[in-house]
Design a protein around this motif. Structure first.
Motif, PDB file in Angstrom:
ATOM      1  N   ASP A 194     -83.221 -10.380 -11.453  1.00 50.45           N
ATOM      2  CA  ASP A 194     -83.865  -9.693 -12.578  1.00 50.45           C
ATOM      3  C   ASP A 194     -83.111  -8.426 -12.968  1.00 50.45           C
ATOM      4  O   ASP A 194     -82.937  -8.129 -14.152  1.00 50.45           O
ATOM      5  CB  ASP A 194     -85.309  -9.337 -12.201  1.00 50.45           C
ATOM      6  N   PHE A 195     -82.686  -7.673 -11.954  1.00 56.99           N
ATOM      7  CA  PHE A 195     -82.001  -6.402 -12.180  1.00 56.99           C
ATOM      8  C   PHE A 195     -80.892  -6.234 -11.136  1.00 56.99           C
ATOM      9  O   PHE A 195     -80.916  -6.893 -10.085  1.00 56.99           O
ATOM     10  CB  PHE A 195     -82.978  -5.224 -12.053  1.00 56.99           C
ATOM     11  N   ALA A 196     -79.955  -5.367 -11.440  1.00 57.74           N
ATOM     12  CA  ALA A 196     -78.906  -5.048 -10.468  1.00 57.74           C
ATOM     13  C   ALA A 196     -78.582  -3.570 -10.552  1.00 57.74           C
ATOM     14  O   ALA A 196     -78.487  -3.005 -11.657  1.00 57.74           O
ATOM     15  CB  ALA A 196     -77.651  -5.883 -10.722  1.00 57.74           C
ATOM     16  N   ALA A 197     -78.441  -2.950  -9.382  1.00 56.63           N
ATOM     17  CA  ALA A 197     -77.957  -1.569  -9.304  1.00 56.63           C
ATOM     18  C   ALA A 197     -76.435  -1.638  -9.235  1.00 56.63           C
ATOM     19  O   ALA A 197     -75.870  -2.135  -8.255  1.00 56.63           O
ATOM     20  CB  ALA A 197     -78.524  -0.882  -8.064  1.00 56.63           C
ATOM     21  N   ILE A 198     -75.777  -1.157 -10.283  1.00 60.41           N
ATOM     22  CA  ILE A 198     -74.327  -1.332 -10.416  1.00 60.41           C
ATOM     23  C   ILE A 198     -73.643   0.022 -10.479  1.00 60.41           C
ATOM     24  O   ILE A 198     -74.014   0.884 -11.273  1.00 60.41           O
ATOM     25  CB  ILE A 198     -73.992  -2.146 -11.676  1.00 60.41           C
ATOM     26  N   GLN A 199     -72.631   0.183  -9.631  1.00 63.58           N
ATOM     27  CA  GLN A 199     -71.845   1.409  -9.673  1.00 63.58           C
ATOM     28  C   GLN A 199     -71.191   1.546 -11.042  1.00 63.58           C
ATOM     29  O   GLN A 199     -70.792   0.555 -11.665  1.00 63.58           O
ATOM     30  CB  GLN A 199     -70.776   1.390  -8.581  1.00 63.58           C
ATOM     31  N   GLY A 200     -71.068   2.788 -11.497  1.00 63.05           N
ATOM     32  CA  GLY A 200     -70.597   3.034 -12.852  1.00 63.05           C
ATOM     33  C   GLY A 200     -69.266   2.404 -13.185  1.00 63.05           C
ATOM     34  O   GLY A 200     -69.088   1.857 -14.279  1.00 63.05           O
ATOM     35  N   ASN A 201     -68.317   2.463 -12.246  1.00 60.78           N
ATOM     36  CA  ASN A 201     -66.995   1.913 -12.550  1.00 60.78           C
ATOM     37  C   ASN A 201     -67.053   0.397 -12.739  1.00 60.78           C
ATOM     38  O   ASN A 201     -66.424  -0.152 -13.651  1.00 60.78           O
ATOM     39  CB  ASN A 201     -65.988   2.280 -11.456  1.00 60.78           C
ATOM     40  N   PHE A 202     -67.847  -0.284 -11.915  1.00 59.99           N
ATOM     41  CA  PHE A 202     -67.959  -1.738 -12.053  1.00 59.99           C
ATOM     42  C   PHE A 202     -68.755  -2.110 -13.306  1.00 59.99           C
ATOM     43  O   PHE A 202     -68.476  -3.129 -13.947  1.00 59.99           O
ATOM     44  CB  PHE A 202     -68.607  -2.347 -10.811  1.00 59.99           C
TER      45      PHE A 202
END
Length: 271
Positions: A194-202
């Motif tokens: 449903d959601f993903a916590a993604i590092q800004g660079n990726f």
């Protein structure tokens, strides 16, 4: 006797010449090898730092890696001179686990970690039972859990960044499903969770916009990325020149002129 004195002098002076040559190479490098992982940092360097370094006579060789571990190992083994891809907490964790001595010498503009979704419209709440992909390395897992905590979805215990696991979630009233995976895979996981916590660079490398995040982390200084070098090189002239490139008017103007960098957390020297 004269020949003996000349031989003795040669034996004395040769090590000094070799040492002096090595020292000179450390201070003056015709080519700088700088490593990056997918993300915005290589472009920042190209548009704002490289022009300043070229004025000083340097040539730049860019080396790209798939993971931060590879990039750090390359610096430690002197395969490259520096890398730009990690924050201080991650760097300290790497040093502790690998028994290495890399140091950060200057902060760089950094996009914060965010919560993204392909399945839910922006602005809708994260519902009970939703699946959320999070980085599986402890340091960045903690950052993701902090975002979920700040949204009121979970409660977590205080832990050292290097020791954080999913077990540190002590309250999860909505039954949020935490799905750990390798950080670089998070954008691809958006098709499955449903959601993903993604590092800004990726996130940026995957074409996601910070303005489309459901929530962004409250980024503090230890989580702003740095340029990392071996500790023994930290005071070398070439390192000082790279730092000067980041702090130059050229770099500041390049970042300020490009709307792409809106939403990035800026280092103190740019405020």
């Amino acid at each position: 006797m004269k020949n003996a004195r000349l031989l003795l002098f040669s034996l004395f002076i040769l090590p000094l010449v070799i040492a002096g040559s090595a020292f000179a190479q450390q201070l003056s490098k015709p080519e700088l090898r700088v490593g990056f992982v997918p993300g915005p940092y290589i472009d920042e360097f190209k548009i704002g730092v490289e022009p300043e370094l070229k004025k000083r006579g340097y040539k730049i060789r860019y080396v790209e890696f798939s993971t931060g571990l590879e990039a750090n190992n390359a610096v430690f083994k002197s395969e490259i001179d520096a890398n730009v891809m990690q924050h201080t907490i991650f760097l300290d964790s790497y040093n502790e686990r690998q028994q290495t001595d890399l140091v950060g010498v200057v902060h760089v503009p950094t996009p914060p970690m965010g919560i993204y979704s392909k399945k839910h419209p922006l602005g809708t709440p994260i519902k009970p039972g939703s699946s959320v992909a999070v980085p599986n390395d402890p340091v960045n897992l903690q950052r993701a859990l902090w975002i979920l905590r700040d949204l009121g979805l979970i409660e977590i215990r205080d832990s050292k960044p290097v020791d954080v696991t999913e077990l540190d979630v002590i309250k999860n009233p909505g039954g949020i499903k935490i799905v750990p995976l390798e950080a670089a895979q998070a954008p691809r996981a958006l098709d499955d969770v449903d959601f993903a916590a993604i590092q800004g660079n990726f996130a940026i490398f995957a074409g996601l916009k910070l303005t489309n995040a459901f929530a962004l982390e409250k980024m503090t200084t230890p989580y702003i990325n740095v340029l990392a070098v071996k500790k023994g090189n930290a005071d070398a002239d070439w390192v000082r020149d790279i730092v000067a490139g980041y702090k130059s008017p050229t770099f500041k103007a390049a970042i300020a002129a490009d709307r792409f960098y809106d939403g990035f957390t800026l280092p103190d020297y740019m405020k």
